[in-house]
Design a protein around this motif. Structure first.
Motif, PDB file in Angstrom:
ATOM      1  N   ASN A 309      40.501   1.435 -28.740  1.00  0.00           N
ATOM      2  CA  ASN A 309      39.187   1.797 -28.206  1.00  0.00           C
ATOM      3  C   ASN A 309      38.222   2.202 -29.321  1.00  0.00           C
ATOM      4  N   GLY A 310      38.698   2.963 -30.302  1.00  0.00           N
ATOM      5  CA  GLY A 310      37.852   3.332 -31.422  1.00  0.00           C
ATOM      6  C   GLY A 310      37.460   2.138 -32.267  1.00  0.00           C
ATOM      7  N   GLY A 311      38.410   1.225 -32.496  1.00  0.00           N
ATOM      8  CA  GLY A 311      38.098   0.024 -33.268  1.00  0.00           C
ATOM      9  C   GLY A 311      37.079  -0.848 -32.567  1.00  0.00           C
ATOM     10  N   ALA A 312      37.206  -0.993 -31.245  1.00  0.00           N
ATOM     11  CA  ALA A 312      36.247  -1.805 -30.492  1.00  0.00           C
ATOM     12  C   ALA A 312      34.868  -1.167 -30.513  1.00  0.00           C
ATOM     13  N   ALA A 313      34.806   0.162 -30.351  1.00  0.00           N
ATOM     14  CA  ALA A 313      33.517   0.855 -30.410  1.00  0.00           C
ATOM     15  C   ALA A 313      32.882   0.710 -31.785  1.00  0.00           C
ATOM     16  N   HIS A 314      33.692   0.815 -32.835  1.00  0.00           N
ATOM     17  CA  HIS A 314      33.171   0.648 -34.193  1.00  0.00           C
ATOM     18  C   HIS A 314      32.659  -0.774 -34.414  1.00  0.00           C
ATOM     19  N   LEU A 315      33.350  -1.754 -33.838  1.00  0.00           N
ATOM     20  CA  LEU A 315      32.929  -3.142 -33.984  1.00  0.00           C
ATOM     21  C   LEU A 315      31.563  -3.366 -33.333  1.00  0.00           C
ATOM     22  N   VAL A 316      31.359  -2.795 -32.149  1.00  0.00           N
ATOM     23  CA  VAL A 316      30.086  -2.958 -31.446  1.00  0.00           C
ATOM     24  C   VAL A 316      28.956  -2.246 -32.184  1.00  0.00           C
ATOM     25  N   ALA A 317      29.189  -0.993 -32.591  1.00  0.00           N
ATOM     26  CA  ALA A 317      28.152  -0.247 -33.297  1.00  0.00           C
ATOM     27  C   ALA A 317      27.830  -0.893 -34.643  1.00  0.00           C
ATOM     28  N   HIS A 318      28.858  -1.334 -35.339  1.00  0.00           N
ATOM     29  CA  HIS A 318      28.650  -1.983 -36.640  1.00  0.00           C
ATOM     30  C   HIS A 318      27.844  -3.268 -36.493  1.00  0.00           C
ATOM     31  N   ALA A 319      28.031  -3.989 -35.390  1.00  0.00           N
ATOM     32  CA  ALA A 319      27.270  -5.220 -35.167  1.00  0.00           C
ATOM     33  C   ALA A 319      25.777  -4.930 -35.125  1.00  0.00           C
ATOM     34  N   SER A 320      25.386  -3.854 -34.446  1.00  0.00           N
ATOM     35  CA  SER A 320      23.971  -3.513 -34.370  1.00  0.00           C
ATOM     36  C   SER A 320      23.435  -3.079 -35.733  1.00  0.00           C
ATOM     37  N   VAL A 321      24.200  -2.267 -36.443  1.00  0.00           N
ATOM     38  CA  VAL A 321      23.772  -1.779 -37.753  1.00  0.00           C
ATOM     39  C   VAL A 321      23.641  -2.924 -38.743  1.00  0.00           C
ATOM     40  N   LYS A 322      24.659  -3.766 -38.797  1.00  0.00           N
ATOM     41  CA  LYS A 322      24.657  -4.804 -39.830  1.00  0.00           C
ATOM     42  C   LYS A 322      23.671  -5.928 -39.519  1.00  0.00           C
ATOM     43  N   ALA A 323      23.488  -6.272 -38.240  1.00  0.00           N
ATOM     44  CA  ALA A 323      22.463  -7.258 -37.900  1.00  0.00           C
ATOM     45  C   ALA A 323      21.089  -6.737 -38.296  1.00  0.00           C
ATOM     46  N   LEU A 324      20.846  -5.457 -38.047  1.00  0.00           N
ATOM     47  CA  LEU A 324      19.570  -4.846 -38.425  1.00  0.00           C
ATOM     48  C   LEU A 324      19.331  -4.949 -39.919  1.00  0.00           C
ATOM     49  N   LEU A 325      20.307  -4.594 -40.724  1.00  0.00           N
ATOM     50  CA  LEU A 325      20.113  -4.562 -42.176  1.00  0.00           C
ATOM     51  C   LEU A 325      20.011  -5.964 -42.767  1.00  0.00           C
ATOM     52  N   PHE A 326      20.787  -6.904 -42.254  1.00  0.00           N
ATOM     53  CA  PHE A 326      20.679  -8.263 -42.781  1.00  0.00           C
ATOM     54  C   PHE A 326      19.349  -8.911 -42.402  1.00  0.00           C
ATOM     55  N   LEU A 327      18.878  -8.656 -41.204  1.00  0.00           N
ATOM     56  CA  LEU A 327      17.563  -9.194 -40.824  1.00  0.00           C
ATOM     57  C   LEU A 327      16.454  -8.520 -41.628  1.00  0.00           C
TER      58      LEU A 327
END
Length: 611
Positions: A309-327
């Motif tokens: 559950n923690g890994g899945a939550a980290h994956l979802v949150a990281h997706a938002s953070v990293k998409a933001l920074l790469f864009l």
């Protein structure tokens, strides 16, 4: 089929069909609206399927099924993939100005393969999506195909991940040999030692896609692709799917006894070492690439210690953070014309909306409370502490490095620019509204998605996905303190850059020395053997056969043919002689008969006298 099943099939098929048409068509003007509309429909369908939880299965080869299933884990990840794709394509509509039809078509195919990966319930479905992701990633990284360096980077990514992908085929064979079938959920029931072989094969394939050690180097070259490609690849598609697969097969890893600890140590080791690599980078996208590998190390660690559950939550949150920074990197690359950190000093002061959004993403990346990655990362570290104090300590080091390289970004974005700003600015000088809108949406996710790892949603995820339902307040406080200290130290003191980590620890050179050169040497040796031995032997053999054929032809013409002709002539003459007595006169036939009888009597008499 039920309505939910139709929605599931449409969700994965619609982007693939539309993307395939766009990739080969030349609809440059309408490509972006069509792709954005398609991604929007897929997002709506993803939310619906996440609520309905459908499953579907189709007969495949050798009695196996092409099975798709939206369980609790997929229900969390699928909407993330679809939503990130939609927002990235909105950004790309204002950022990509050439070859738009091919670009948007490939992006839709890429996202479709990620959706199939997330919902795959059998190895045939997983293999299909896995291969499609690899092929489209190659095409997208080398999208500007006239630049040989970009094409070479795409080829490096493809070959590296493709080599690791062989593990999936090994795992499929082991699953069949071990009697477990081809369903992912049944792999842990395979007989020994096939269960261990299957676990090792999938582990290697997932580590390759997630760019974990020792495969991390391919992600550095992948930064030569367009920024929207980097955003999707790092946040919600191929790289993220490597970590997701390990979360999916956590029961298999746990059943082997060795799989969990090995996975956990590879993950935390990658998080630490790639943290140093990120800290040493001088290019915006290279720093983000190394940080992606490091942050996915926490997801891999989660799979190893059972914190799904923690890994899945980290994956979802990281997706938002990293998409933001790469864009953000893509927007500033277009506006300023560079990705070099030194040349981007003070860039947030000029485009404040983008700068504020990027700062929110960088602070979340640093693990600053109460932003998203603070809680999700610590939900993994809490379980790691129970598993092993050494894993936990290494995780804290990785968290401190996250704060340091995020602080480097914050300082760069808001530092006072030099006097040569206008000289250094060689881009368009503007960031469009289409580029800014997705950044705001991702910034909201970077700030808020940490609630997935905090009560009460933590308990809901634990009941649905598995993993601990509690979080350590003490661990949260320790991690938050380390993040603040690391960030402030980097912003105020400017810690020295580890130049020894600038080249990603020489992983690519090591791969060339250990794998590429020996393989090429073997290939050259086999080519020499083929040319000098096999080819020459076959040439000599064919020449001897040709000469033998000529000899046989000569013998046939000169000997056999003449002999047959001579015999035929003589037989013909005998035939003529045999025909000469055939006159048709009865008295001649009578005379011939008498003659034969007389000759027979004479012969008989002579034989009697001699006997």
């Amino acid at each position: 089929m039920t309505g939910a099943q139709i929605a599931l099939v449409t969700m994965v098929a619609l982007p693939a069909v539309v993307g395939g048409v766009l990739a080969v068509a030349r609809t440059e003007r309408s490509a972006a609206p069509i792709a954005v509309l398609t991604a929007g429909v897929a997002t709506v369908l993803a939310v619906f399927t996440a609520a309905a939880r459908p499953s579907t299965s189709y007969p495949f080869l050798a009695g196996a099924n092409f099975a798709l299933n939206v369980d609790a884990l997929a229900a969390l990840i699928v909407p993330m993939i679809a939503a990130v794709t939609f927002l990235v394509l909105v950004f790309a509509a204002g950022n990509i100005r050439r070859s738009r039809s091919r670009f948007f078509g490939l992006m839709l195919l890429f996202s479709s393969s990620a959706l199939v990966t997330a919902t795959a319930a059998s190895l045939p479905a997983l293999l299909f999506a896995w291969e499609l992701m690899g092929a489209t990633s190659y095409a997208l990284i080398g999208f500007w195909w006239r630049d040989s360096d970009r094409v070479s980077a795409g080829l490096t990514a493809f070959i590296t991940t493709r080599t690791a992908d062989l593990g999936l085929y090994v795992a499929a064979g082991a699953a069949l040999a071990g009697g477990a079938g081809m369903d992912l959920a049944s792999l842990s029931s395979a007989a020994d030692p096939w269960r261990d072989v299957a676990a090792a094969g999938i582990l290697v394939a997932a580590l390759g896609k997630a760019a974990q050690l020792p495969f991390s180097f391919w992600l550095s070259g992948a930064m030569k692709g367009p920024s929207p490609v980097s955003a999707l690849l790092h946040s919600a598609a191929m790289v993220a799917m490597g970590g997701y697969l390990l979360l999916r097969i956590e029961p298999l890893l746990a059943s082997t006894g060795w799989g969990g600890p090995v996975t956990a140590w590879v993950g935390v080791g990658t998080a630490v070492l790639m943290g140093f690599v990120a800290l040493g980078q001088r290019d915006f996208k290279q720093l983000l690439a190394a940080s992606t590998v490091a942050q996915l190390g926490f997801v891999v660690l989660a799979a190893g210690v059972g914190a799904v559950n923690g890994g899945a939550a980290h994956l979802v949150a990281h997706a938002s953070v990293k998409a933001l920074l790469f864009l953000t990197a893509g927007a500033w690359l277009s506006a300023v014309g560079t990705e070099e950190l030194e040349s981007l000093r003070g860039v947030a002061r000029r485009w404040r909306v983008v700068g504020v959004a990027a700062t929110a993403g960088a602070l979340a990346l640093a693990g600053i409370a109460p932003l998203s990655l603070w809680a999700t990362k610590d939900s993994v570290l809490t379980v790691a502490l129970v598993s092993s104090p050494f894993l936990y300590a290494a995780g804290l080091v990785a968290g401190a490095l996250s704060a340091a390289y995020a602080g480097k970004l914050v300082w760069t974005m808001w530092a006072r620019p030099g006097t040569d700003w206008e000289i250094r600015s060689q881009g368009t000088g503007k960031v469009t509204a289409l580029e800014q809108a997705p950044l705001a949406a991702f910034a909201v996710g970077a700030v808020t998605l940490g609630v997935l790892a905090l009560p009460p949603l933590l308990g809901v995820l634990a009941d649905a996905i598995g993993g601990p339902a509690e979080v350590s307040i003490g661990e949260l406080a320790v991690s938050a303190g380390i993040a603040v200290v690391g960030l402030l130290a980097m912003v105020w003191v400017r810690a020295p850059e580890p130049r020894w980590a600038l080249e990603w620890f020489g992983l690519e050179a090591a791969a060339h020395a250990v794998v590429v050169r020996p393989v090429l040497g073997l290939a050259r040796a086999l080519a020499w053997f083929d040319d000098k031995v096999v080819d020459r032997s076959l040439t000599m053999l064919s020449g001897a056969a040709y000469r033998l054929a000529l000899t046989a032809a000569w013998a046939d013409i000169r000997g056999i043919d003449r002999g047959v002709s001579a015999i035929a002539i003589r037989v013909g003459r005998l035939g003529q002689l045999a025909r000469s007595p055939q006159t048709g006169a009865i008295h001649q036939y009578f005379l011939q008969t008498v003659t034969v009888l007389i000759a027979a009597v004479v012969v008989w008499t002579l034989c009697t006298m001699m006997g």
